[in-house]
Design an enzyme around this catalytic site. Structure first.
Site, mmCIF file in Angstrom:
data_model
loop_
_atom_site.group_PDB
_atom_site.id
_atom_site.type_symbol
_atom_site.label_atom_id
_atom_site.label_comp_id
_atom_site.label_asym_id
_atom_site.label_seq_id
_atom_site.Cartn_x
_atom_site.Cartn_y
_atom_site.Cartn_z
ATOM 1 C CG ASN A 15 7.966 10.878 69.446
ATOM 2 O OD1 ASN A 15 6.824 10.911 69.916
ATOM 3 N ND2 ASN A 15 8.252 10.347 68.259
ATOM 4 C CD1 TRP A 16 7.876 10.747 76.484
ATOM 5 C CD2 TRP A 16 5.902 11.126 77.478
ATOM 6 N NE1 TRP A 16 8.126 11.338 77.692
ATOM 7 C CE2 TRP A 16 6.934 11.590 78.324
ATOM 8 C CE3 TRP A 16 4.574 11.264 77.892
ATOM 9 C CZ2 TRP A 16 6.670 12.176 79.568
ATOM 10 C CZ3 TRP A 16 4.310 11.860 79.123
ATOM 11 C CH2 TRP A 16 5.345 12.305 79.950
ATOM 12 C CE LYS A 17 9.093 6.836 68.561
ATOM 13 N NZ LYS A 17 9.804 5.915 67.705
ATOM 14 C CG HIS A 103 7.645 10.335 63.893
ATOM 15 N ND1 HIS A 103 7.621 8.972 63.706
ATOM 16 C CD2 HIS A 103 8.665 10.585 64.756
ATOM 17 C CE1 HIS A 103 8.589 8.427 64.432
ATOM 18 N NE2 HIS A 103 9.230 9.378 65.073
ATOM 19 C CD GLU A 173 13.119 10.941 64.509
ATOM 20 O OE1 GLU A 173 13.510 10.730 65.641
ATOM 21 O OE2 GLU A 173 11.954 10.697 64.137
ATOM 22 N N GLY A 243 13.168 8.969 71.402
ATOM 23 C CA GLY A 243 11.971 8.138 71.534
ATOM 24 C C GLY A 243 12.074 7.250 72.760
ATOM 25 N N GLY A 244 12.442 5.992 72.550
ATOM 26 C CA GLY A 244 12.460 4.983 73.623
ATOM 27 C C GLY A 244 13.126 5.456 74.906
HETATM 28 P P1 PGA Z 1 14.012 6.142 69.150
HETATM 29 O O1 PGA Z 1 12.839 6.932 68.412
HETATM 30 O O2 PGA Z 1 14.787 7.123 69.981
HETATM 31 O O3 PGA Z 1 13.311 5.113 70.006
HETATM 32 O O4 PGA Z 1 14.852 5.512 68.098
HETATM 33 C C1 PGA Z 1 13.066 8.186 67.816
HETATM 34 C C2 PGA Z 1 11.810 8.621 67.076
HETATM 35 O O5 PGA Z 1 11.205 7.789 66.376
HETATM 36 O O6 PGA Z 1 11.401 9.795 67.166
#
Ligand code: PGA
Length: 266
Positions: A15-17, A103, A173, A243-244
């Site tokens: 998830n690149w956000k 999300h 999550e 994510g990150g």
């Molecule tokens: P994160 O994010 O790996 O940076 O904690 C996960 C997400 O929000 O999908």
């Protein structure tokens, strides 16, 4: 020691956000992941949810379909006077096969359970996979967070037929474990395994045990190269929503490598 599940494909979902900030950077990151994957990692489904404006270009960089494309959001109507929204047919036309729904960052911005329900309905009706994110804001000693997750799942999956579960993945999550929320808090493999079993129980109560067992359950929240091995083996999940750590190709490939090795030795 947790008993290993039988070997089967696992999912590593990026998830690149709202990253990276330009198309050229997005293409670079995508190509770095593609090159690193090569022909290896046959046991792992790799999916990337990029920002909408990059999807069409990324589609042309993934002709073999080795990396699947996902969207981070969708609007439940097909077309019409809905300024700023993007529909499922539009996403499908640029190669999207998976959509993140509900999300926590969207829910925090005002998305309701009803919106999540409508989006799941739209995605499934379009024969596309909805990756439904669920998770509690915080934990209490009384275990009320189980009720929060149960309510989110029941509301999101309402009205689905058992045969439609093939278009569903659940991503657990816990909001408190997402890296942008609190860098010092990480869910333990025991937390994750317990919630995974609970989610399966909710699914089998709503549908059937065999239908429930076919729904992949992913974990997301501060997954990285250091903790991935312990989380996949003891957490017993079907994969990760990252994510990150998905914004650095080597880190992301490292996680895929760990998942792949786990499946091969399971
Ligand atoms: P994160 O994010 O790996 O940076 O904690 C996960 C997400 O929000 O999908």
């Amino acid at each position: 020691m947790t008993k290993k599940r039988k070997a089967e494909k696992r999912v590593v979902f990026a998830n690149w956000k709202m990253n990276p900030t330009s198309l050229s950077q997005a293409k670079r990151l995508f190509l770095d992941v593609r090159t690193g994957l090569g022909k290896k990692f046959s046991e792992t489904e790799v999916i990337i949810a990029s920002p909408m404006p990059y999807l069409n270009e990324l589609q042309s960089l993934a002709p073999s379909g080795r990396i699947k494309l996902a969207a981070q959001d969708v609007y439940h109507e097909k077309s019409g006077a809905f300024t700023g929204e993007v529909s499922l047919p539009m996403l499908k036309s640029v190669g999207v096969g998976y959509v993140l729904v509900g999300h926590s960052e969207k829910r925090a911005a005002g998305e309701t359970d009803l919106d999540v329900y409508k989006n799941v309905q739209a995605v499934v009706a379009g024969k596309t996979v909805a990756v439904i994110c669920v998770g509690e804001k915080s934990r209490d000693r009384d275990g009320n967070y189980f009720g929060v997750v149960e309510a989110q799942i029941k509301s999101a999956l309402k009205d689905l037929k058992p045969t439609e579960l093939k278009y569903i993945m659940i991503a657990y999550e816990p909001i408190w474990a997402i890296s942008s929320v609190d860098k010092s808090r990480v869910a333990t493999p025991e937390d994750i395994q317990e919630m995974k079993l609970f989610i399966q129980k909710v699914l089998s109560d709503c549908f059937s045990r065999s239908a429930a067992n076919r729904v992949p359950i992913l974990y997301g929240g501060s997954v990285n190269k250091k903790n991935a091995e312990e989380l996949i083996s003891k957490g017993d999940v079907d994969g990760f929503l990252v994510g990150g750590a998905s914004l650095r190709a080597t880190e992301f490939l490292g996680i895929i490598n760990i998942v792949e090795n786990y499946v091969k030795t399971a």
